[in-house]
Scaffold this active site. Structure first.
Site: not given
Ligand code: BQF
Length: 288
Positions: A53, A97, A120
């Site tokens: 991010k 987060q 968010d």
């Molecule tokens: C990709 C998330 C579960 C729990 C908390 C790119 C992300 C993921 C995959 C990413 C996720 C999942 C995020 C890919 C943010 C998605 O290339 O496939 C980016 O950064 N995510 C999160 O902040 O918290 C989570 C999943």
């Protein structure tokens, strides 16, 4: 055989749009948008998401600051941090987060974030606006899914969208976006207690898998010609990889690929779209 919906390509489009808007904003003499990120504890997945991010923000000219704290920080301390960021006029967006350590109540922290900075879209006021269909921040993963579908030229009006998973982060807000005027899908939400889930999934024109269970969606659950959106990000052990794991979705990709008309990959599908929408929201937070 399906056509791949490439989240890397589509998210790059959105990031370019945000970058252009940020640049215009700076040309007009305003400061860059500023996103404050709070990361608690050392969960490697969370650290990696936060890193992604911050990097994506920097690339479009959004300033961001990641504030990291030990896992044993008290709930009171986190609330104080959020309140300080709420009062700080230089902060446009606040992102805490998730998940948080178990001694901290997520809901208490989310409720403390000013709705004006809730990039968010997790605050009850933001969720309420979403349900009513008012403009405002968009939940990042659900809005990223809508962007993938509409930017691929896929018709949603009157289509039956079956969502597997009822989380507050994906399933429930996505159901609301799919119902929105202009998208106009008919929505069914399935979950762990749903009877005849495979039968319902087979009725989907648009099938969304957000369960968190590798290969939950098998080929027999996919109607011929359906659009398959895979939200799962599951780490499975893989000794042949440098990291010792690989990422897989919630869909048996090979089987679904044979039947679907369009399908999203993992990685490089919904994940990058989620980050792109976060950037859109941060720009919006600075603009309003
Ligand atoms: C990709 C998330 C579960 C729990 C908390 C790119 C992300 C993921 C995959 C990413 C996720 C999942 C995020 C890919 C943010 C998605 O290339 O496939 C980016 O950064 N995510 C999160 O902040 O918290 C989570 C999943």
């Amino acid at each position: 055989m399906a056509q791949l919906i490439d989240g890397k390509v589509l998210s790059a489009q959105i990031r370019a749009e945000v970058k252009e808007a940020v640049s215009k904003r700076i040309d007009s003499g305003k400061r860059p948008p500023y996103l404050a990120v709070v990361l608690i504890g050392e969960d490697p997945a969370s650290a990696s998401y936060v890193h992604g991010k911050a990097k994506a923000s920097a690339e479009v000219g959004i300033r961001s600051d990641t504030m990291t704290y030990d896992a044993d920080i008290s709930e009171q301390e986190v609330l104080k941090i959020v309140e300080r960021l709420n009062r700080d006029d230089s902060v446009d967006g606040i992102l805490v987060q998730l998940p948080l350590p178990s001694h901290i109540d997520d809901r208490k922290i989310i409720n403390a974030i000013s709705p004006a900075k809730d990039v968010d879209c997790f605050h009850p006021e933001s969720v309420g606006n979403l349900v009513i269909g008012l403009d405002g921040f968009q939940p990042a993963t659900p809005a990223g899914i809508i962007e993938m579908i509409t930017r691929s030229g896929i018709e949603t009006s009157g289509q039956h969208c079956v969502i597997i998973g009822r989380s507050n982060i994906v399933g429930k807000p996505l159901a609301n976006l799919m119902l929105k005027k202009g998208i106009d899908a008919t929505v069914t939400v399935c979950h762990s207690r749903t009877k005849n889930l495979p039968e319902i999934a087979r009725q989907a024109d648009i099938l969304v898998a957000a369960i968190g269970w590798p290969n939950f969606v098998t080929g027999d659950m996919v109607k011929e010609g359906a659009i398959v959106i895979d939200v799962g990000i599951n780490r499975v052990d893989d000794a042949s990889r440098e990291r010792g794991y690989r990422l897989v979705g919630d869909v048996d990709f090979g089987a679904a690929f044979e039947k679907a008309s369009y399908i999203t990959p993992v990685p490089g599908g919904v994940g990058p779209m989620t980050i792109a929408v976060l950037l859109q929201n941060t720009l919006m937070a600075a603009t309003s």
